[in-house]
Design a protein around this motif. Structure first.
Motif, PDB file in Angstrom:
ATOM      1  N   LEU A 165      45.155  47.191  42.695  1.00 54.14           N
ATOM      2  CA  LEU A 165      45.706  46.295  43.641  1.00 54.14           C
ATOM      3  C   LEU A 165      46.438  45.221  42.839  1.00 54.14           C
ATOM      4  N   MET A 166      45.770  44.797  42.082  1.00 50.37           N
ATOM      5  CA  MET A 166      46.149  43.430  41.172  1.00 50.37           C
ATOM      6  C   MET A 166      47.219  43.945  40.377  1.00 50.37           C
ATOM      7  N   ASP A 167      47.290  45.189  39.785  1.00 45.82           N
ATOM      8  CA  ASP A 167      48.659  45.625  39.144  1.00 45.82           C
ATOM      9  C   ASP A 167      49.659  45.481  39.939  1.00 45.82           C
ATOM     10  N   GLU A 168      49.595  46.167  41.220  1.00 47.40           N
ATOM     11  CA  GLU A 168      50.560  46.361  42.206  1.00 47.40           C
ATOM     12  C   GLU A 168      51.214  44.575  42.494  1.00 47.40           C
ATOM     13  N   ALA A 169      50.118  43.748  42.563  1.00 50.52           N
ATOM     14  CA  ALA A 169      50.515  42.494  42.971  1.00 50.52           C
ATOM     15  C   ALA A 169      51.155  41.732  41.915  1.00 50.52           C
ATOM     16  N   ALA A 223      58.614  41.371  40.455  1.00 55.58           N
ATOM     17  CA  ALA A 223      60.191  42.004  40.846  1.00 55.58           C
ATOM     18  C   ALA A 223      60.691  40.885  41.905  1.00 55.58           C
ATOM     19  N   GLY A 224      60.032  39.796  42.130  1.00 52.52           N
ATOM     20  CA  GLY A 224      60.662  38.545  42.794  1.00 52.52           C
ATOM     21  C   GLY A 224      60.269  37.745  43.882  1.00 52.52           C
ATOM     22  N   SER A 225      58.725  38.060  44.044  1.00 51.61           N
ATOM     23  CA  SER A 225      57.980  37.520  45.262  1.00 51.61           C
ATOM     24  C   SER A 225      57.549  36.089  44.819  1.00 51.61           C
ATOM     25  N   ASP A 226      58.419  34.933  44.899  1.00 56.58           N
ATOM     26  CA  ASP A 226      57.892  33.784  44.173  1.00 56.58           C
ATOM     27  C   ASP A 226      56.524  33.316  44.871  1.00 56.58           C
ATOM     28  N   GLN A 227      56.592  33.471  46.224  1.00 62.32           N
ATOM     29  CA  GLN A 227      55.263  33.225  46.657  1.00 62.32           C
ATOM     30  C   GLN A 227      53.747  33.881  46.232  1.00 62.32           C
ATOM     31  N   LEU A 228      54.005  35.238  45.985  1.00 60.46           N
ATOM     32  CA  LEU A 228      53.150  35.962  45.328  1.00 60.46           C
ATOM     33  C   LEU A 228      52.694  35.442  43.912  1.00 60.46           C
ATOM     34  N   LEU A 229      53.839  35.392  43.158  1.00 56.12           N
ATOM     35  CA  LEU A 229      53.808  34.813  41.758  1.00 56.12           C
ATOM     36  C   LEU A 229      52.953  33.412  41.718  1.00 56.12           C
ATOM     37  N   GLN A 230      53.346  32.427  42.652  1.00 52.56           N
ATOM     38  CA  GLN A 230      52.626  31.261  42.923  1.00 52.56           C
ATOM     39  C   GLN A 230      51.146  31.651  43.154  1.00 52.56           C
ATOM     40  N   PHE A 231      50.756  32.391  43.854  1.00 51.75           N
ATOM     41  CA  PHE A 231      49.274  32.598  44.330  1.00 51.75           C
ATOM     42  C   PHE A 231      48.451  33.162  43.078  1.00 51.75           C
ATOM     43  N   LEU A 232      49.298  34.208  42.542  1.00 49.13           N
ATOM     44  CA  LEU A 232      48.630  34.733  41.353  1.00 49.13           C
ATOM     45  C   LEU A 232      48.351  33.884  40.102  1.00 49.13           C
ATOM     46  N   PRO A 251      44.340  28.064  36.835  1.00 46.39           N
ATOM     47  CA  PRO A 251      44.213  27.058  37.752  1.00 46.39           C
ATOM     48  C   PRO A 251      44.584  25.720  37.248  1.00 46.39           C
ATOM     49  N   GLU A 252      44.191  25.758  35.555  1.00 45.72           N
ATOM     50  CA  GLU A 252      44.231  24.484  34.911  1.00 45.72           C
ATOM     51  C   GLU A 252      45.688  23.840  34.978  1.00 45.72           C
ATOM     52  N   ILE A 253      46.379  24.805  35.213  1.00 46.63           N
ATOM     53  CA  ILE A 253      48.149  24.355  35.252  1.00 46.63           C
ATOM     54  C   ILE A 253      48.564  24.326  36.472  1.00 46.63           C
ATOM     55  N   PHE A 254      48.467  25.534  37.224  1.00 45.63           N
ATOM     56  CA  PHE A 254      49.002  25.636  38.808  1.00 45.63           C
ATOM     57  C   PHE A 254      48.151  25.269  40.064  1.00 45.63           C
ATOM     58  N   ASN A 255      46.727  24.954  39.963  1.00 45.43           N
ATOM     59  CA  ASN A 255      46.446  24.350  40.883  1.00 45.43           C
ATOM     60  C   ASN A 255      45.705  23.032  40.578  1.00 45.43           C
ATOM     61  N   ARG A 256      46.418  22.088  41.183  1.00 39.62           N
ATOM     62  CA  ARG A 256      46.403  20.769  41.159  1.00 39.62           C
ATOM     63  C   ARG A 256      45.098  20.263  41.727  1.00 39.62           C
ATOM     64  N   GLN A 257      44.645  20.990  42.612  1.00 37.58           N
ATOM     65  CA  GLN A 257      43.256  20.542  43.110  1.00 37.58           C
ATOM     66  C   GLN A 257      42.080  20.688  41.992  1.00 37.58           C
ATOM     67  N   GLN A 258      42.226  21.496  41.068  1.00 36.51           N
ATOM     68  CA  GLN A 258      41.108  21.638  40.157  1.00 36.51           C
ATOM     69  C   GLN A 258      41.370  20.604  38.774  1.00 36.51           C
ATOM     70  N   LEU A 259      42.368  20.022  38.793  1.00 42.49           N
ATOM     71  CA  LEU A 259      42.520  19.051  37.678  1.00 42.49           C
ATOM     72  C   LEU A 259      41.821  17.558  37.736  1.00 42.49           C
ATOM     73  N   GLU A 260      41.015  17.428  36.940  1.00 45.05           N
ATOM     74  CA  GLU A 260      40.472  16.134  37.292  1.00 45.05           C
ATOM     75  C   GLU A 260      40.694  15.223  36.117  1.00 45.05           C
ATOM     76  N   VAL A 261      40.604  13.724  36.189  1.00 41.22           N
ATOM     77  CA  VAL A 261      40.775  12.914  34.955  1.00 41.22           C
ATOM     78  C   VAL A 261      39.430  12.310  34.811  1.00 41.22           C
ATOM     79  N   LEU A 262      39.072  12.212  33.549  1.00 36.62           N
ATOM     80  CA  LEU A 262      38.039  11.775  33.084  1.00 36.62           C
ATOM     81  C   LEU A 262      38.109  10.513  32.156  1.00 36.62           C
TER      82      LEU A 262
END
Length: 154
Positions: free
Chosen positions: A86-90, A96-105, A111-122
């Protein structure tokens, strides 16, 4: 007179190009026929409910079977194989062009780049700060100034 709608029975969806690995297939030989049928159906459909329907057992029966070591081990191996497929298919669909699926993956894989909620300032003081997305523009600018000072002193 109102017409009665009949629910269209859909055939189970199939996981693309799935094959039970030989070592997993060997593990199935010690299981009951209904357990084997269920696991083979799960391998093809990636759905507990659909596999139960194909194997003609109640879906909760699968959860009872999980108490048995041999069945649980076989199910976990098939589940891992199905997850990889399923991961390979996703990934294929995302590329192949699913921007929303690409963002999710990307949020999951990087996450350190694409999930702002996990970035913290020390802060330089060493105490844990707030997540970047929680900072006001002024607070963020102040943190950037502090980090620049720390970097310049190195």
């Amino acid at each position: 007179m109102a017409q009665k709608r009949t629910a269209k029975k859909e055939s189970p969806r199939r996981v693309p190009s799935s094959v039970i690995p030989k070592e997993v297939a060997d593990n199935l030989s010690g299981l009951a026929p209904r357990q084997r049928k269920f696991l083979q159906a799960y391998e093809e459909t990636a759905s507990i409910s659909q596999a139960a329907q194909v194997a003609q057992v109640h879906r909760t029966t699968h959860y009872q079977w999980l108490k048995e070591e041999a069945y649980r081990r076989a199910f976990q191996e098939i589940q891992a194989t199905v997850g990889d497929l399923l991961m390979d298919e996703a990934v294929r669909r995302a590329l192949a062009g699913s921007d929303q699926l690409l963002q999710f993956l990307l949020r999951g894989l990087k996450p350190e780049i694409f999930n702002r909620q996990q970035l913290e300032v020390l802060p330089p003081s060493g105490f844990s700060g707030m997540a970047v997305w929680q900072l006001s523009d002024e607070q963020l600018e102040e943190e950037i100034r502090r980090y620049r000072k720390v970097l310049e002193s190195c």
